[in-house]
Design a protein around this motif. Structure first.
Motif, PDB file in Angstrom:
ATOM      1  N   ASN A 109      47.329  54.188  52.146  1.00 43.99           N
ATOM      2  CA  ASN A 109      46.731  53.107  51.147  1.00 43.99           C
ATOM      3  C   ASN A 109      46.482  51.992  52.098  1.00 43.99           C
ATOM      4  OD1 ASN A 109      47.458  54.313  49.014  1.00 43.99           O
ATOM      5  ND2 ASN A 109      49.704  53.666  49.116  1.00 43.99           N
ATOM      6  N   LEU A 110      45.357  51.089  51.952  1.00 46.43           N
ATOM      7  CA  LEU A 110      44.949  50.086  52.761  1.00 46.43           C
ATOM      8  C   LEU A 110      45.403  48.709  52.260  1.00 46.43           C
ATOM      9  CD1 LEU A 110      41.246  51.242  53.224  1.00 46.43           C
ATOM     10  CD2 LEU A 110      43.313  51.443  55.172  1.00 46.43           C
ATOM     11  N   VAL A 111      46.594  48.330  52.793  1.00 46.42           N
ATOM     12  CA  VAL A 111      47.478  47.058  52.261  1.00 46.42           C
ATOM     13  C   VAL A 111      46.702  45.595  52.813  1.00 46.42           C
ATOM     14  CG1 VAL A 111      49.602  45.850  51.868  1.00 46.42           C
ATOM     15  CG2 VAL A 111      49.632  48.484  52.112  1.00 46.42           C
ATOM     16  N   THR A 112      46.312  44.912  52.087  1.00 44.38           N
ATOM     17  CA  THR A 112      45.595  43.690  52.636  1.00 44.38           C
ATOM     18  C   THR A 112      46.858  42.488  52.494  1.00 44.38           C
ATOM     19  OG1 THR A 112      44.821  42.844  50.590  1.00 44.38           O
ATOM     20  CG2 THR A 112      43.683  44.299  51.300  1.00 44.38           C
ATOM     21  N   ASP A 113      46.201  41.273  53.006  1.00 44.15           N
ATOM     22  CA  ASP A 113      47.085  40.211  52.906  1.00 44.15           C
ATOM     23  C   ASP A 113      46.510  39.090  51.897  1.00 44.15           C
ATOM     24  OD1 ASP A 113      44.815  39.099  54.112  1.00 44.15           O
ATOM     25  OD2 ASP A 113      45.980  38.369  55.763  1.00 44.15           O
ATOM     26  N   ILE A 114      45.738  39.779  51.250  1.00 40.77           N
ATOM     27  CA  ILE A 114      45.077  39.078  50.087  1.00 40.77           C
ATOM     28  C   ILE A 114      46.109  38.843  48.754  1.00 40.77           C
ATOM     29  CG2 ILE A 114      43.124  38.620  48.297  1.00 40.77           C
ATOM     30  CD1 ILE A 114      41.615  40.247  50.558  1.00 40.77           C
ATOM     31  N   PRO A 115      46.714  37.765  48.102  1.00 36.42           N
ATOM     32  CA  PRO A 115      47.643  37.776  47.089  1.00 36.42           C
ATOM     33  C   PRO A 115      46.753  38.192  45.813  1.00 36.42           C
ATOM     34  CG  PRO A 115      47.883  35.806  48.512  1.00 36.42           C
ATOM     35  CD  PRO A 115      46.646  36.584  48.980  1.00 36.42           C
ATOM     36  N   ALA A 116      47.420  39.108  45.276  1.00 37.85           N
ATOM     37  CA  ALA A 116      46.713  39.541  44.032  1.00 37.85           C
ATOM     38  C   ALA A 116      46.444  38.390  42.812  1.00 37.85           C
ATOM     39  CB  ALA A 116      47.363  40.694  43.401  1.00 37.85           C
ATOM     40  N   ASP A 117      47.487  37.675  42.894  1.00 39.76           N
ATOM     41  CA  ASP A 117      47.060  36.337  41.923  1.00 39.76           C
ATOM     42  C   ASP A 117      46.167  35.782  42.232  1.00 39.76           C
ATOM     43  OD1 ASP A 117      49.427  37.102  40.833  1.00 39.76           O
ATOM     44  OD2 ASP A 117      50.935  35.663  41.934  1.00 39.76           O
ATOM     45  N   TRP A 118      45.514  35.601  43.713  1.00 40.28           N
ATOM     46  CA  TRP A 118      44.477  35.012  43.919  1.00 40.28           C
ATOM     47  C   TRP A 118      42.932  35.491  43.527  1.00 40.28           C
ATOM     48  CZ3 TRP A 118      44.993  33.078  49.600  1.00 40.28           C
ATOM     49  CH2 TRP A 118      45.988  32.257  49.597  1.00 40.28           C
ATOM     50  N   LEU A 119      43.028  36.834  42.885  1.00 38.64           N
ATOM     51  CA  LEU A 119      41.727  37.651  42.728  1.00 38.64           C
ATOM     52  C   LEU A 119      40.996  37.152  41.359  1.00 38.64           C
ATOM     53  CD1 LEU A 119      43.342  41.204  43.410  1.00 38.64           C
ATOM     54  CD2 LEU A 119      41.707  39.865  44.748  1.00 38.64           C
ATOM     55  N   PRO A 120      39.810  37.391  41.407  1.00 37.44           N
ATOM     56  CA  PRO A 120      39.006  36.734  40.102  1.00 37.44           C
ATOM     57  C   PRO A 120      39.416  37.736  39.109  1.00 37.44           C
ATOM     58  CG  PRO A 120      37.512  37.782  41.924  1.00 37.44           C
ATOM     59  CD  PRO A 120      38.929  37.502  42.519  1.00 37.44           C
ATOM     60  N   ASP A 121      38.806  37.562  37.806  1.00 41.38           N
ATOM     61  CA  ASP A 121      39.217  38.360  36.759  1.00 41.38           C
ATOM     62  C   ASP A 121      38.511  39.619  36.883  1.00 41.38           C
ATOM     63  OD1 ASP A 121      40.682  36.591  35.158  1.00 41.38           O
ATOM     64  OD2 ASP A 121      38.937  35.844  34.146  1.00 41.38           O
ATOM     65  N   ALA A 122      37.491  39.889  37.495  1.00 40.47           N
ATOM     66  CA  ALA A 122      36.846  41.115  37.752  1.00 40.47           C
ATOM     67  C   ALA A 122      36.468  41.297  39.207  1.00 40.47           C
ATOM     68  CB  ALA A 122      35.735  41.235  36.793  1.00 40.47           C
ATOM     69  N   PRO A 123      37.379  41.489  40.002  1.00 35.71           N
ATOM     70  CA  PRO A 123      37.274  41.567  41.323  1.00 35.71           C
ATOM     71  C   PRO A 123      36.336  42.716  41.810  1.00 35.71           C
ATOM     72  CG  PRO A 123      39.297  42.304  40.969  1.00 35.71           C
ATOM     73  CD  PRO A 123      38.632  42.067  39.822  1.00 35.71           C
ATOM     74  N   ALA A 124      35.413  42.451  42.956  1.00 36.96           N
ATOM     75  CA  ALA A 124      34.789  43.568  43.733  1.00 36.96           C
ATOM     76  C   ALA A 124      35.387  43.246  45.184  1.00 36.96           C
ATOM     77  CB  ALA A 124      33.507  43.308  43.339  1.00 36.96           C
ATOM     78  N   ALA A 125      35.417  44.526  45.938  1.00 37.92           N
ATOM     79  CA  ALA A 125      36.017  44.453  47.411  1.00 37.92           C
ATOM     80  C   ALA A 125      35.083  45.135  48.037  1.00 37.92           C
ATOM     81  CB  ALA A 125      37.383  44.931  47.362  1.00 37.92           C
ATOM     82  N   THR A 126      34.443  44.783  49.040  1.00 37.25           N
ATOM     83  CA  THR A 126      33.774  45.522  50.059  1.00 37.25           C
ATOM     84  C   THR A 126      34.514  45.902  51.272  1.00 37.25           C
ATOM     85  OG1 THR A 126      31.793  44.492  49.109  1.00 37.25           O
ATOM     86  CG2 THR A 126      31.592  45.565  51.390  1.00 37.25           C
ATOM     87  N   ILE A 127      34.373  47.122  51.656  1.00 35.28           N
ATOM     88  CA  ILE A 127      35.080  47.754  52.780  1.00 35.28           C
ATOM     89  C   ILE A 127      34.161  48.885  53.363  1.00 35.28           C
ATOM     90  CG2 ILE A 127      36.862  48.907  51.516  1.00 35.28           C
ATOM     91  CD1 ILE A 127      38.651  48.675  53.779  1.00 35.28           C
ATOM     92  N   ALA A 128      33.913  48.806  54.621  1.00 33.38           N
ATOM     93  CA  ALA A 128      33.395  49.943  55.106  1.00 33.38           C
ATOM     94  C   ALA A 128      32.097  50.458  54.504  1.00 33.38           C
ATOM     95  CB  ALA A 128      34.122  51.210  55.420  1.00 33.38           C
TER      96      ALA A 128
END
Length: 81
Positions: free
Chosen positions: A5-24
């Motif tokens: 699993n790729l664990v980030t340091d981004i608090p989940a509470d900071w995420l927008p209602d419908a998040p999108a994440a770009t990686i690789a």
């Protein structure tokens, strides 16, 4: 983590209602409550036990699926709802 699993340091509470994440070069949409929400081998965004955003893959290693490791950049934006 040891499961791939790729664990980030981004608090989940900071995420927008419908998040999108770009990686690789891959874009993942939405935050899933459980691994069961997706088919085996599918990548997903989830809230980890530490309260941060995690990129995972059901039944396999997200790190291996994406070909990434520690230090990879993750860009989070408001996805389409």
């Amino acid at each position: 983590d040891r499961f791939g699993n790729l664990v980030t340091d981004i608090p989940a509470d900071w995420l927008p209602d419908a998040p999108a994440a770009t990686i690789a070069g891959r874009v993942l949409h939405g935050l899933e409550r459980s691994y069961a929400a997706v088919a085996p081998g599918v990548l997903l965004l989830t809230r980890g036990s530490g309260g941060t955003l995690e990129i995972s893959a059901r039944g396999t290693s997200a790190a291996a699926v994406l070909g990434v490791g520690r230090g990879e950049t993750v860009v989070v934006t408001a996805g389409e709802g």
